[in-house]
Design an enzyme around this catalytic site. Structure first.
Site, PDB file in Angstrom:
ATOM      1  N   GLN A 179     -22.028  22.771 -11.541  1.00 64.12           N
ATOM      2  CA  GLN A 179     -21.201  22.564 -10.348  1.00 64.12           C
ATOM      3  C   GLN A 179     -22.041  22.364  -9.081  1.00 64.12           C
ATOM      4  OE1 GLN A 179     -17.914  22.149  -9.962  1.00 64.12           O
ATOM      5  NE2 GLN A 179     -17.507  22.365 -12.145  1.00 64.12           N
ATOM      6  N   SER A 199     -24.726  18.303 -15.773  1.00 65.33           N
ATOM      7  CA  SER A 199     -23.838  17.325 -16.391  1.00 65.33           C
ATOM      8  C   SER A 199     -23.548  16.197 -15.406  1.00 65.33           C
ATOM      9  CB  SER A 199     -22.530  18.015 -16.781  1.00 65.33           C
ATOM     10  OG  SER A 199     -21.617  17.068 -17.268  1.00 65.33           O
ATOM     11  N   HIS A 201     -21.162  13.871 -15.194  1.00 67.56           N
ATOM     12  CA  HIS A 201     -19.810  13.507 -14.737  1.00 67.56           C
ATOM     13  C   HIS A 201     -19.267  14.408 -13.636  1.00 67.56           C
ATOM     14  CE1 HIS A 201     -17.020  16.409 -16.857  1.00 67.56           C
ATOM     15  NE2 HIS A 201     -18.096  16.601 -17.596  1.00 67.56           N
ATOM     16  N   THR A 237     -30.657   8.441 -31.223  1.00 67.21           N
ATOM     17  CA  THR A 237     -30.980   7.314 -30.349  1.00 67.21           C
ATOM     18  C   THR A 237     -30.520   7.619 -28.927  1.00 67.21           C
ATOM     19  OG1 THR A 237     -30.764   5.809 -32.193  1.00 67.21           O
ATOM     20  CG2 THR A 237     -30.631   4.831 -29.989  1.00 67.21           C
ATOM     21  N   CYS A 325     -10.521  23.689 -19.095  1.00 70.14           N
ATOM     22  CA  CYS A 325     -10.464  24.156 -20.479  1.00 70.14           C
ATOM     23  C   CYS A 325      -9.430  25.248 -20.645  1.00 70.14           C
ATOM     24  CB  CYS A 325     -11.817  24.707 -20.905  1.00 70.14           C
ATOM     25  SG  CYS A 325     -13.181  23.974 -20.036  1.00 70.14           S
TER      26      CYS A 325
HETATM   27  C1  LIG Z   1     -17.965  21.183 -16.507  1.00 72.17           C
HETATM   28  C2  LIG Z   1     -18.830  22.356 -16.690  1.00 72.17           C
HETATM   29  C3  LIG Z   1     -19.564  22.540 -17.880  1.00 72.17           C
HETATM   30  C4  LIG Z   1     -19.423  21.600 -19.048  1.00 72.17           C
HETATM   31  O1  LIG Z   1     -20.019  20.359 -18.829  1.00 72.17           O
HETATM   32  P1  LIG Z   1     -19.630  19.134 -19.777  1.00 72.17           P
HETATM   33  O2  LIG Z   1     -20.598  18.060 -19.412  1.00 72.17           O
HETATM   34  O3  LIG Z   1     -18.228  18.773 -19.458  1.00 72.17           O
HETATM   35  O4  LIG Z   1     -19.809  19.592 -21.185  1.00 72.17           O
HETATM   36  C5  LIG Z   1     -20.384  23.628 -17.973  1.00 72.17           C
HETATM   37  N1  LIG Z   1     -20.511  24.509 -16.974  1.00 72.17           N
HETATM   38  C6  LIG Z   1     -19.826  24.376 -15.821  1.00 72.17           C
HETATM   39  C7  LIG Z   1     -20.020  25.374 -14.723  1.00 72.17           C
HETATM   40  C8  LIG Z   1     -18.966  23.310 -15.635  1.00 72.17           C
HETATM   41  O5  LIG Z   1     -18.277  23.190 -14.496  1.00 72.17           O
END
Ligand SMILES: *Cc1c(COP(=O)(O)O)cnc(C)c1O
Length: 391
Positions: A179, A199, A201, A237, A325
């Protein structure tokens, strides 16, 4: 479709510049980086350039960056790698009660495998208790995994202090920075972080790609076995378009990062101020300071969050109750519970996570809708009617 998107902690839009950059690696430079002809050299170069760009953003070395499928995989890998590599030293792992399920479910699994897990409490603002962390350390402790900032209430954790504690006791420190990264700057060496999960996204990159930073001094255990990619640590890959896209998103995110954070925090504070002033029986969960610039988490008393979210949804407003989730689950948020918030208040709590894309007009629009909905719906609540004198 008319949408006001205020759920940027769940995911973010992929920037057009990022998609543009990626297209080339789908359509033109599509070779497998492991192939030996010259054409594949372009793919290899792109991957290594991306590694360097990303390493620079956290002041690490390119050799310390390993590409993964995202935050969940990075978290799984970090914990399992330390658990295996250090089991000769001890089997005690410290984490917190407010971690993402990618951490909580992994430590639960490690517990089944014979590891001992300690969960540090947070105070009523959602900040972990440092003294308790220190008191929990014993001779068997091999790892501390505490998130940089929480995804539900946005509270930024005292990572620098944790880094110092970890160093003093010679314990590995992992942080889930999913985050935080791309929204505020960080320097892993200065903060004493040995492993860091990210991450793409969550900062306008593509979904299904992320990285794990692993300090070069650590012993590592591979995440996926196979053809030996990522120095044999994470085979398969390389997802070249996504790796390139993540690096581009990281570059964009780090341009004027503090200025952008400041502007976003101003919008957040405007949103908070108006809601708390104009909507009665409303609380902000967590503190106002040390909060992610885009995070707001309100408790609207006498209103069910799930009903409020459903009505907002009909108005095209995307928000959430805690994590994506757990939004389908019937138990209250483990984060709000850990902060000592009663179930009823937790069930009335809604998270808005705003981005640069949200204008002040968007915020005004959402607040007007909130006022109308809450005024109407709270009338159904007997206790609310009692407080308002119209029994
Ligand atoms: C979204 C999130 C994840 C998971 O990341 P993904 O790329 O969606 O698997 C893990 N930790 C936190 C704090 C997140 O907000």
């Amino acid at each position: 479709m008319f949408v006001i998107y205020m759920d940027n902690a769940a995911t973010t839009v992929t920037s057009p510049e990022v998609v543009d950059e990626m297209l080339k690696y789908f359509q033109i430079l599509y070779a497998n980086p492991s192939s030996s002809y010259e054409f594949a050299g372009e793919s290899r170069k792109a991957v290594e350039h991306a590694r360097k760009v990303i390493a620079d953003t956290i002041h690490a070395k390119p050799e310390e960056i390993f590409f993964t499928s995202g935050g969940t995989e990075s978290d799984n890998w970090a914990l399992r790698s330390v658990a295996k590599a250090c089991k000769g030293k001890g089997k005690h792992i410290i984490t917190s009660k407010i971690e993402h399920h990618a951490i909580l479910n992994t430590v639960k699994n490690l517990e089944d495998l014979g590891y001992r897990i300690s969960y540090i409490d947070v105070d009523e603002k959602g900040v972990i208790k440092l003294q308790q962390l220190i008191d929990t350390i014993d001779r068997e402790t091999i790892l501390i995994s505490i998130m940089t900032a929480n995804n539900e209430v946005g509270m930024i954790q005292p990572v620098r202090e944790i880094g110092k504690i970890a160093k003093k006791y010679g314990i590995i420190f992992h942080t889930d920075a999913v985050q935080y990264y791309g929204h505020l700057p960080m320097n892993v060496k200065e903060l004493g972080i040995h492993m860091l999960s990210v991450s793409a996204h969550k900062f306008n990159g593509p979904k299904g790609i992320g990285f794990l930073y692993i300090d070069e001094s650590l012993d590592k255990v591979p995440m996926i076995l196979g053809g030996g990619q990522e120095k044999g640590m994470r085979s398969g890959t390389e997802n070249v378009p996504s790796i390139v896209g993540m690096a581009r998103a990281a570059e964009i995110a780090h341009e004027n990062i503090l200025k952008k954070a400041e502007n976003l925090a101003k919008k957040r504070d405007y949103f908070i101020r108006r809601v708390l002033h104009e909507i009665p029986f409303t609380r902000l969960n967590g503190a106002r300071n040390a909060r992610l610039p885009g995070n707001l988490n309100f408790c609207f008393q006498f209103m069910s969050a799930s009903e409020l979210l459903a009505i907002l949804d009909l108005e095209g407003i995307c928000a959430s109750s805690g994590s994506a989730c757990s939004s389908g689950s019937s138990s209250p948020s483990h984060v709000l519970t850990a902060m000592g918030i009663e179930d009823e208040m937790a069930y009335s709590s809604v998270r808005f996570t705003i981005s640069e894309e949200n204008s002040y007009e968007d915020i005004d629009y959402v607040i007007e809708k909130l006022k109308i909905i809450l005024k109407e719906k709270r009338k159904d609540n007997r206790i609310y009617r009692y407080y308002n004198g119209d029994n």
